[in-house]
Write a protein that holds these residues in place. Structure first.
Motif, PDB file in Angstrom:
ATOM      1  N   GLN A   1      27.707  44.896  21.899  1.00  0.00           N
ATOM      2  CA  GLN A   1      28.588  44.152  20.995  1.00  0.00           C
ATOM      3  C   GLN A   1      29.935  43.916  21.668  1.00  0.00           C
ATOM      4  OE1 GLN A   1      27.576  42.933  17.928  1.00  0.00           O
ATOM      5  NE2 GLN A   1      25.649  43.624  18.825  1.00  0.00           N
ATOM      6  N   PRO A   2      30.464  42.681  21.616  1.00  0.00           N
ATOM      7  CA  PRO A   2      31.767  42.424  22.231  1.00  0.00           C
ATOM      8  C   PRO A   2      32.887  43.119  21.455  1.00  0.00           C
ATOM      9  CG  PRO A   2      31.024  40.485  21.031  1.00  0.00           C
ATOM     10  CD  PRO A   2      29.910  41.500  20.973  1.00  0.00           C
ATOM     11  N   VAL A   3      33.750  43.813  22.208  1.00  0.00           N
ATOM     12  CA  VAL A   3      34.867  44.538  21.589  1.00  0.00           C
ATOM     13  C   VAL A   3      36.208  44.192  22.240  1.00  0.00           C
ATOM     14  CG1 VAL A   3      33.369  46.457  20.891  1.00  0.00           C
ATOM     15  CG2 VAL A   3      34.639  46.588  23.058  1.00  0.00           C
ATOM     16  N   GLY A   4      36.181  43.397  23.317  1.00  0.00           N
ATOM     17  CA  GLY A   4      37.427  43.057  23.988  1.00  0.00           C
ATOM     18  C   GLY A   4      37.185  42.177  25.188  1.00  0.00           C
ATOM     19  N   ARG A   5      38.267  41.982  25.935  1.00  0.00           N
ATOM     20  CA  ARG A   5      38.160  41.213  27.170  1.00  0.00           C
ATOM     21  C   ARG A   5      39.133  41.783  28.179  1.00  0.00           C
ATOM     22  NH1 ARG A   5      41.091  35.423  25.708  1.00  0.00           N
ATOM     23  NH2 ARG A   5      43.209  36.232  25.595  1.00  0.00           N
ATOM     24  N   ILE A   6      38.782  41.637  29.441  1.00  0.00           N
ATOM     25  CA  ILE A   6      39.690  41.948  30.534  1.00  0.00           C
ATOM     26  C   ILE A   6      39.519  40.845  31.567  1.00  0.00           C
ATOM     27  CG2 ILE A   6      38.058  43.585  31.578  1.00  0.00           C
ATOM     28  CD1 ILE A   6      40.641  45.065  32.665  1.00  0.00           C
ATOM     29  N   PHE A   7      40.605  40.155  31.819  1.00  0.00           N
ATOM     30  CA  PHE A   7      40.617  39.056  32.780  1.00  0.00           C
ATOM     31  C   PHE A   7      41.474  39.493  33.958  1.00  0.00           C
ATOM     32  CE2 PHE A   7      40.115  35.400  29.440  1.00  0.00           C
ATOM     33  CZ  PHE A   7      38.875  35.872  29.101  1.00  0.00           C
ATOM     34  N   VAL A   8      40.876  39.487  35.148  1.00  0.00           N
ATOM     35  CA  VAL A   8      41.549  39.952  36.363  1.00  0.00           C
ATOM     36  C   VAL A   8      41.400  38.870  37.427  1.00  0.00           C
ATOM     37  CG1 VAL A   8      41.589  41.756  38.142  1.00  0.00           C
ATOM     38  CG2 VAL A   8      41.007  42.346  35.773  1.00  0.00           C
ATOM     39  N   ASP A   9      42.437  38.675  38.226  1.00  0.00           N
ATOM     40  CA  ASP A   9      42.374  37.739  39.343  1.00  0.00           C
ATOM     41  C   ASP A   9      42.828  38.477  40.598  1.00  0.00           C
ATOM     42  OD1 ASP A   9      42.071  35.460  40.858  1.00  0.00           O
ATOM     43  OD2 ASP A   9      43.676  34.328  39.896  1.00  0.00           O
ATOM     44  N   HIS A  10      42.084  38.324  41.681  1.00  0.00           N
ATOM     45  CA  HIS A  10      42.422  38.952  42.963  1.00  0.00           C
ATOM     46  C   HIS A  10      43.093  37.911  43.853  1.00  0.00           C
ATOM     47  CE1 HIS A  10      40.069  42.843  42.908  1.00  0.00           C
ATOM     48  NE2 HIS A  10      39.819  42.293  41.745  1.00  0.00           N
ATOM     49  N   TRP A  11      44.268  38.238  44.337  1.00  0.00           N
ATOM     50  CA  TRP A  11      44.998  37.381  45.257  1.00  0.00           C
ATOM     51  C   TRP A  11      45.059  38.084  46.604  1.00  0.00           C
ATOM     52  CZ3 TRP A  11      49.665  36.716  41.423  1.00  0.00           C
ATOM     53  CH2 TRP A  11      49.248  35.967  40.325  1.00  0.00           C
TER      54      TRP A  11
ATOM     55  N   ASP B   1      36.348  34.396  38.200  1.00  0.00           N
ATOM     56  CA  ASP B   1      35.229  35.212  38.661  1.00  0.00           C
ATOM     57  C   ASP B   1      35.206  36.599  38.028  1.00  0.00           C
ATOM     58  OD1 ASP B   1      34.439  33.122  40.238  1.00  0.00           O
ATOM     59  OD2 ASP B   1      35.061  34.025  42.139  1.00  0.00           O
ATOM     60  N   LYS B   2      36.366  37.129  37.698  1.00  0.00           N
ATOM     61  CA  LYS B   2      36.440  38.478  37.129  1.00  0.00           C
ATOM     62  C   LYS B   2      37.038  38.427  35.718  1.00  0.00           C
ATOM     63  CE  LYS B   2      36.595  40.794  41.571  1.00  0.00           C
ATOM     64  NZ  LYS B   2      35.337  41.481  41.579  1.00  0.00           N
ATOM     65  N   PHE B   3      36.625  37.430  34.950  1.00  0.00           N
ATOM     66  CA  PHE B   3      36.990  37.342  33.542  1.00  0.00           C
ATOM     67  C   PHE B   3      35.811  37.912  32.760  1.00  0.00           C
ATOM     68  CE2 PHE B   3      40.398  33.781  33.111  1.00  0.00           C
ATOM     69  CZ  PHE B   3      41.139  34.349  34.139  1.00  0.00           C
TER      70      PHE B   3
END
Length: 167
Positions: free
Chosen positions: A78-88, A68-70
């Motif tokens: 323009q795409p320059v990166g990614r941040i993938f986060v998961d909430h537990w 959900d938070k990828f």
């Protein structure tokens, strides 16, 4: 756009889609290139290795984490990166963060981390991230207040940041 203010004015996070896979593989290759430069792989072998490793990582992330938070990090569309986060229930995990080489060292990574740390403060949850032992990003994490939590193996460290309410 080289100034900090320029990227701040045009920064946008959007949920990743399967249309982003080619970009994410290019991003992954940019991270692995220094390591691959020390091998005897030819161009084709490098490409095959990157493709296989990227797909294994992608499958692992989408199988073991809530996506959900990828997010894809964009500047001026323009795409320059990614941040993938998961909430537990008991923590926020930064699954992965990566920026294209030309966007590193400009404060963008710090800004993205700060947004996640703000969520941790708001929710009174620690934030954790795995980092390779020799990854220079470890110094950024330490500067932001992350402390060593555990050593998974000889390669990866689990680091944790805790809001003041949990200290």
């Amino acid at each position: 756009m080289t100034t900090t203010q320029s990227w701040r004015d045009h920064l946008h996070l959007r949920k990743y889609t399967t249309y982003d896979i080619a970009f994410m593989q290019t991003l992954y290759a940019s991270i692995r290139e220094p390591e691959l430069a020390m091998t005897n792989f030819n161009t084709q072998e490098r490409h095959e290795f990157i493709s296989q490793q990227f797909m294994a990582q992608y499958i692992h992330y989408t199988k073991h984490y809530c996506t959900d938070k990828f997010f894809i990090v964009e500047i001026a569309g323009q795409p320059v990166g990614r941040i993938f986060v998961d909430h537990w229930d008991n923590e926020i995990r930064i699954v992965d963060i990566a920026l294209m080489p030309e966007h590193r060292g400009q404060g963008l990574g710090t800004h993205l981390f700060q947004q996640v740390l703000d969520d941790g403060k708001r929710l009174s949850l620690p934030v954790s991230v795995h980092v390779e032992r020799n990854n220079p990003a470890r110094f950024l994490y330490e500067r932001l207040g992350f402390k060593l939590k555990t050593e998974r193996d000889d390669v990866y460290l689990l680091m944790e940041w805790r809001p003041n309410t949990l200290l």
